[in-house]
Design a protein around this motif. Structure first.
Motif, PDB file in Angstrom:
ATOM      1  N   ARG A  83       0.837  -1.195   0.000  1.00  0.00           N
ATOM      2  CA  ARG A  83       0.000   0.000   0.000  1.00  0.00           C
ATOM      3  C   ARG A  83       0.875   1.250   0.000  1.00  0.00           C
ATOM      4  O   ARG A  83       1.956   1.260   0.571  1.00  0.00           O
ATOM      5  N   VAL A  84       0.394   2.292  -0.642  1.00  0.00           N
ATOM      6  CA  VAL A  84       1.030   3.606  -0.607  1.00  0.00           C
ATOM      7  C   VAL A  84      -0.006   4.628  -0.142  1.00  0.00           C
ATOM      8  O   VAL A  84      -1.204   4.360  -0.157  1.00  0.00           O
ATOM      9  N   GLY A  85       0.490   5.790   0.257  1.00  0.00           N
ATOM     10  CA  GLY A  85      -0.391   6.848   0.750  1.00  0.00           C
ATOM     11  C   GLY A  85      -0.325   6.917   2.261  1.00  0.00           C
ATOM     12  O   GLY A  85       0.533   6.311   2.902  1.00  0.00           O
ATOM     13  N   ASP A  86      -1.261   7.678   2.837  1.00  0.00           N
ATOM     14  CA  ASP A  86      -1.315   7.847   4.288  1.00  0.00           C
ATOM     15  C   ASP A  86      -1.982   6.642   4.926  1.00  0.00           C
ATOM     16  O   ASP A  86      -3.063   6.225   4.496  1.00  0.00           O
ATOM     17  N   LEU A  87      -1.338   6.098   5.945  1.00  0.00           N
ATOM     18  CA  LEU A  87      -1.870   4.951   6.671  1.00  0.00           C
ATOM     19  C   LEU A  87      -2.000   5.284   8.140  1.00  0.00           C
ATOM     20  O   LEU A  87      -1.225   6.087   8.675  1.00  0.00           O
ATOM     21  N   ARG A  88      -2.957   4.646   8.787  1.00  0.00           N
ATOM     22  CA  ARG A  88      -3.194   4.827  10.221  1.00  0.00           C
ATOM     23  C   ARG A  88      -2.615   3.646  10.989  1.00  0.00           C
ATOM     24  O   ARG A  88      -2.338   2.592  10.417  1.00  0.00           O
ATOM     25  N   LEU A  89      -2.488   3.825  12.289  1.00  0.00           N
ATOM     26  CA  LEU A  89      -2.026   2.731  13.136  1.00  0.00           C
ATOM     27  C   LEU A  89      -2.924   1.512  12.928  1.00  0.00           C
ATOM     28  O   LEU A  89      -4.147   1.633  12.891  1.00  0.00           O
ATOM     29  N   GLY A  90      -2.300   0.353  12.748  1.00  0.00           N
ATOM     30  CA  GLY A  90      -3.049  -0.885  12.535  1.00  0.00           C
ATOM     31  C   GLY A  90      -3.364  -1.190  11.090  1.00  0.00           C
ATOM     32  O   GLY A  90      -3.731  -2.328  10.768  1.00  0.00           O
ATOM     33  N   ASP A  91      -3.248  -0.210  10.190  1.00  0.00           N
ATOM     34  CA  ASP A  91      -3.514  -0.468   8.774  1.00  0.00           C
ATOM     35  C   ASP A  91      -2.491  -1.465   8.223  1.00  0.00           C
ATOM     36  O   ASP A  91      -1.344  -1.510   8.659  1.00  0.00           O
ATOM     37  N   ILE A  92      -2.910  -2.223   7.239  1.00  0.00           N
ATOM     38  CA  ILE A  92      -2.020  -3.164   6.567  1.00  0.00           C
ATOM     39  C   ILE A  92      -1.216  -2.417   5.512  1.00  0.00           C
ATOM     40  O   ILE A  92      -1.777  -1.758   4.640  1.00  0.00           O
ATOM     41  N   ALA A  93       0.120  -2.547   5.595  1.00  0.00           N
ATOM     42  CA  ALA A  93       1.018  -1.889   4.652  1.00  0.00           C
ATOM     43  C   ALA A  93       1.464  -2.830   3.539  1.00  0.00           C
ATOM     44  O   ALA A  93       1.663  -2.401   2.407  1.00  0.00           O
ATOM     45  N   VAL A  94       1.640  -4.109   3.852  1.00  0.00           N
ATOM     46  CA  VAL A  94       2.135  -5.072   2.872  1.00  0.00           C
ATOM     47  C   VAL A  94       1.610  -6.463   3.226  1.00  0.00           C
ATOM     48  O   VAL A  94       1.455  -6.796   4.403  1.00  0.00           O
ATOM     49  N   ILE A  95       1.322  -7.239   2.181  1.00  0.00           N
ATOM     50  CA  ILE A  95       0.928  -8.642   2.361  1.00  0.00           C
ATOM     51  C   ILE A  95       1.719  -9.481   1.374  1.00  0.00           C
ATOM     52  O   ILE A  95       1.786  -9.164   0.182  1.00  0.00           O
ATOM     53  N   VAL A  96       2.300 -10.556   1.884  1.00  0.00           N
ATOM     54  CA  VAL A  96       3.025 -11.526   1.070  1.00  0.00           C
ATOM     55  C   VAL A  96       2.449 -12.901   1.379  1.00  0.00           C
ATOM     56  O   VAL A  96       2.268 -13.245   2.547  1.00  0.00           O
ATOM     57  N   ALA A  97       2.157 -13.666   0.346  1.00  0.00           N
ATOM     58  CA  ALA A  97       1.684 -15.039   0.534  1.00  0.00           C
ATOM     59  C   ALA A  97       2.382 -15.949  -0.464  1.00  0.00           C
ATOM     60  O   ALA A  97       2.612 -15.557  -1.610  1.00  0.00           O
ATOM     61  N   VAL A  98       2.714 -17.140   0.003  1.00  0.00           N
ATOM     62  CA  VAL A  98       3.387 -18.125  -0.835  1.00  0.00           C
ATOM     63  C   VAL A  98       2.752 -19.489  -0.587  1.00  0.00           C
ATOM     64  O   VAL A  98       2.539 -19.873   0.562  1.00  0.00           O
ATOM     65  N   ALA A  99       2.473 -20.202  -1.662  1.00  0.00           N
ATOM     66  CA  ALA A  99       1.982 -21.572  -1.572  1.00  0.00           C
ATOM     67  C   ALA A  99       3.005 -22.483  -2.250  1.00  0.00           C
ATOM     68  O   ALA A  99       3.551 -22.139  -3.299  1.00  0.00           O
ATOM     69  N   ALA A 100       3.257 -23.628  -1.618  1.00  0.00           N
ATOM     70  CA  ALA A 100       4.247 -24.574  -2.135  1.00  0.00           C
ATOM     71  C   ALA A 100       3.798 -25.996  -1.801  1.00  0.00           C
ATOM     72  O   ALA A 100       2.946 -26.200  -0.927  1.00  0.00           O
ATOM     73  N   PRO A 101       4.380 -26.980  -2.483  1.00  0.00           N
ATOM     74  CA  PRO A 101       4.016 -28.352  -2.167  1.00  0.00           C
ATOM     75  C   PRO A 101       4.293 -28.732  -0.713  1.00  0.00           C
ATOM     76  O   PRO A 101       3.569 -29.537  -0.130  1.00  0.00           O
ATOM     77  N   HIS A 102       5.317 -28.128  -0.106  1.00  0.00           N
ATOM     78  CA  HIS A 102       5.700 -28.458   1.268  1.00  0.00           C
ATOM     79  C   HIS A 102       5.903 -27.186   2.086  1.00  0.00           C
ATOM     80  O   HIS A 102       6.334 -26.156   1.559  1.00  0.00           O
ATOM     81  N   ARG A 103       5.662 -27.251   3.378  1.00  0.00           N
ATOM     82  CA  ARG A 103       5.708 -26.066   4.236  1.00  0.00           C
ATOM     83  C   ARG A 103       7.078 -25.422   4.309  1.00  0.00           C
ATOM     84  O   ARG A 103       7.185 -24.198   4.360  1.00  0.00           O
TER      85      ARG A 103
END
Length: 141
Positions: A83-103
């Motif tokens: 995310r860009v712009g003005d954010l407040r406390l608790g707002d989500i700034a970045v999300i990364v997710a990865v799926a793979a055959p094994h943990r």
């Protein structure tokens, strides 16, 4: 099969549900999720305002990072949004997710993805402290 399922820099709030749905796959045995949020302090100092800015080439740099992580790991899917712009406390700034055959592979690739986004993508954080002082930080935290 397309491994990079979702990638972007947005001015609107980010959705954990959207990111998890993007990497959902029946061939994955493990899915990791990292959610970076705006905290109320940095270096022991209270933060009162925070804003992210991105260079016009930031999304291209993010894609290069994601492609490299995908090439170096055996993944089913990955997603990264910031995310860009003005954010407040608790707002989500970045999300990364990865799926793979094994943990193990999912954890390793997820850590690498967020670390490389922080170090290689031109996104800057401007934070204003409660005492009125301010600083710029090189990438997402």
């Amino acid at each position: 099969m397309k491994v990079i399922r979702l990638l972007g820099i947005r001015e609107t709030p980010l959705s954990v549900d959207e990111v998890l749905a993007a990497v959902g796959d029946h061939t994955a045995g493990g899915t990791t999720l990292f959610v970076g949020t705006v905290r109320d302090h940095d270096h022991g100092r209270p933060v009162s305002l925070l804003s992210y800015s991105a260079h016009p080439t930031a999304e291209d740099a993010m894609r290069r990072v994601a492609e490299k992580v995908a090439a170096d790991h055996s993944l089913t899917a990955l997603a990264v949004v910031h995310r860009v712009g003005d954010l407040r406390l608790g707002d989500i700034a970045v999300i990364v997710a990865v799926a793979a055959p094994h943990r193990g592979e999912a954890f390793e690739a997820s850590r690498r993805l967020i670390d490389d986004v922080k170090s290689e993508v031109p996104i800057w954080k401007h934070q204003v402290f409660a005492d009125g002082s301010a600083e710029w930080v090189g990438s997402c935290d």
